[in-house]
Design a protein around this motif. Structure first.
Motif, short mmCIF file in Angstrom:
data_model
loop_
_atom_site.label_atom_id
_atom_site.label_comp_id
_atom_site.label_asym_id
_atom_site.label_seq_id
_atom_site.Cartn_x
_atom_site.Cartn_y
_atom_site.Cartn_z
N ALA A 295 -1.76 79.33 55.00
CA ALA A 295 -3.12 78.64 55.19
C ALA A 295 -3.64 79.06 56.47
O ALA A 295 -5.11 79.37 56.48
N TYR A 296 -3.11 79.13 57.53
CA TYR A 296 -3.56 79.76 58.96
C TYR A 296 -4.20 80.94 58.66
O TYR A 296 -5.32 81.10 59.30
N LYS A 297 -3.45 81.82 58.34
CA LYS A 297 -3.92 83.14 58.15
C LYS A 297 -5.41 83.36 57.17
O LYS A 297 -6.07 84.14 57.41
N ARG A 298 -5.52 82.63 56.04
CA ARG A 298 -6.28 82.53 55.30
C ARG A 298 -7.85 82.29 55.86
O ARG A 298 -8.82 82.71 55.85
N ILE A 299 -7.60 80.90 56.77
CA ILE A 299 -8.72 80.53 57.64
C ILE A 299 -9.07 81.57 58.50
O ILE A 299 -10.33 81.91 58.83
N HIS A 300 -8.22 82.05 59.14
CA HIS A 300 -8.50 83.25 60.31
C HIS A 300 -8.98 84.20 59.69
O HIS A 300 -10.11 84.86 60.35
N ASP A 301 -8.90 84.88 58.47
CA ASP A 301 -9.21 86.07 57.98
C ASP A 301 -10.90 86.06 57.24
O ASP A 301 -11.72 86.59 57.50
N TYR B 218 -8.16 82.09 68.76
CA TYR B 218 -7.42 81.24 67.88
C TYR B 218 -6.25 80.68 69.06
O TYR B 218 -5.70 81.39 69.43
N ALA B 219 -6.16 79.47 69.13
CA ALA B 219 -4.90 78.92 69.92
C ALA B 219 -3.97 78.43 68.64
O ALA B 219 -4.02 77.28 68.03
N TRP B 220 -2.79 78.94 68.85
CA TRP B 220 -1.38 78.44 68.11
C TRP B 220 -0.67 77.46 68.98
O TRP B 220 -0.16 77.63 69.93
N TYR C 56 6.89 79.49 62.48
CA TYR C 56 5.64 79.19 62.26
C TYR C 56 4.70 80.12 62.83
O TYR C 56 3.45 80.12 62.62
N TYR C 57 4.99 81.16 63.67
CA TYR C 57 4.19 81.93 64.35
C TYR C 57 3.55 83.09 63.18
O TYR C 57 4.18 83.82 62.34
N PRO C 58 2.22 83.05 63.29
CA PRO C 58 1.58 83.73 62.06
C PRO C 58 1.60 85.33 62.54
O PRO C 58 0.99 86.31 61.61
N GLY C 59 1.92 85.76 63.57
CA GLY C 59 1.80 87.16 64.05
C GLY C 59 0.77 87.37 65.39
O GLY C 59 -0.11 86.66 65.40
N TYR D 210 -2.98 87.48 64.88
CA TYR D 210 -3.65 85.96 64.70
C TYR D 210 -3.69 85.09 65.51
O TYR D 210 -4.04 84.03 65.36
N VAL D 211 -3.06 85.33 66.93
CA VAL D 211 -3.23 84.31 67.77
C VAL D 211 -3.70 85.17 69.23
O VAL D 211 -3.21 86.27 69.46
N ASP D 212 -4.74 84.00 69.69
CA ASP D 212 -5.13 84.55 71.12
C ASP D 212 -4.49 83.69 72.57
O ASP D 212 -4.22 84.36 73.52
#
Length: 270
Positions: A142-148, A156-158, A176-179, A182-184
């Motif tokens: 879900a996180y990646k879909r929103i990010h994309d 993006y703050a994880w 839970y880390y998306p990669g 995907y994370v700033d």
């Protein structure tokens, strides 16, 4: 649970209070400024309106899933916790929420810092990875879909909870880390429920977030009103010494009264 989380999906209606703290120079500290953001307190004697107008760099809000963010000309960077109360991870993953995500993306200010599914290793919110039919894999998807969909209009703050609740193998933050793409910013939250130092409040997740080699923020923290000034003075010192470049103070009563008093405000107004 190890720390409080907002229970409303409505955005904040007033400006949060912010202050910027210059970093100390040492071999172990960050050279970036520490940015401290304080949600509004309604005690007139603290004169928080004037404090907010003259210091700080971050404006924080909690936005519900269908709220419309406002993008007006601002002097401060916007930090949004986007909370999907009432909307499941599955509905995001299957694409049925794509139109709402695009609408949200159109309204946010460029450069907004966006936190998705914050504290997902806790057990208080419907997006948490062990709640209902959720899994860490679903949170990531879900996180990646929103990010994309939103893309580089936001940063993006994880954000993870200081302690995994429940503390099981599947519920560890690394699941839970998306990669890196995907994370700033990596964020960790933790609170002094009584007798904890700043570093103890954000343990055990804090040592783990260092492995991602991203800017580290403590994105929600607080302490009770007894000896608040001394505790916050030490917290700022420890943040600088441990390479933490951002702080967001959660000023609210939630089991413990974390609301800033005059002593705490003085410690943060540097």
């Amino acid at each position: 649970p190890s720390q409080p989380a907002p229970t409303t999906s409505t955005p904040t209606t007033s400006q949060p209070t912010t202050t910027q703290i210059p970093a100390e120079t040492s071999s172990s500290s960050s050279t970036a400024p520490i940015q401290t953001t304080l949600p509004p307190v309604t005690t007139p004697t603290l004169q928080l309106g004037a404090f907010n107008a003259n210091v700080g760099t971050i404006q924080v809000s909690f936005n519900g899933w269908t709220d419309t963010p406002s993008c007006k000309k601002k002097k401060k960077t916007t930090f949004i916790y986007w909370e999907n109360y009432g909307y499941s991870l599955d509905s995001i993953i299957n694409g049925s929420q794509d139109a709402n995500i695009r609408r949200f993306a159109e309204k946010i200010c460029p450069g907004t810092i966006l936190s998705l599914f914050h504290e997902m290793n806790g057990n208080r919110d419907p997006w948490d990875g062990t709640v209902g039919s959720n899994t860490p894999a679903k949170v990531i998807s879900a996180y990646k879909r929103i990010h994309d969909i939103i893309g580089n209009k936001a940063k993006y703050a994880w954000v993870v909870n200081g302690a995994s609740v429940p503390n099981t193998a599947i519920n560890q933050i690394e699941n839970y880390y998306p990669g890196d793409a995907y994370v700033d910013i990596v964020g960790v939250d933790g609170f002094n429920w009584g007798g904890l130092t700043f570093l103890q409040a954000i343990a055990p997740s804090f040592p783990k977030v260092k492995m991602y080699n991203k800017p580290i923020w403590v994105t929600s923290f607080g302490t009770g009103q007894t000896n608040q000034g001394a505790w916050l003075t030490d917290a700022i010192k420890q943040a600088k010494a441990n390479g933490i470049t951002g702080l967001i103070y959660f000023s609210k009563a939630d089991g413990v009264n974390f609301t800033l008093n005059a002593e705490g405000l003085a410690a943060l107004k540097i």
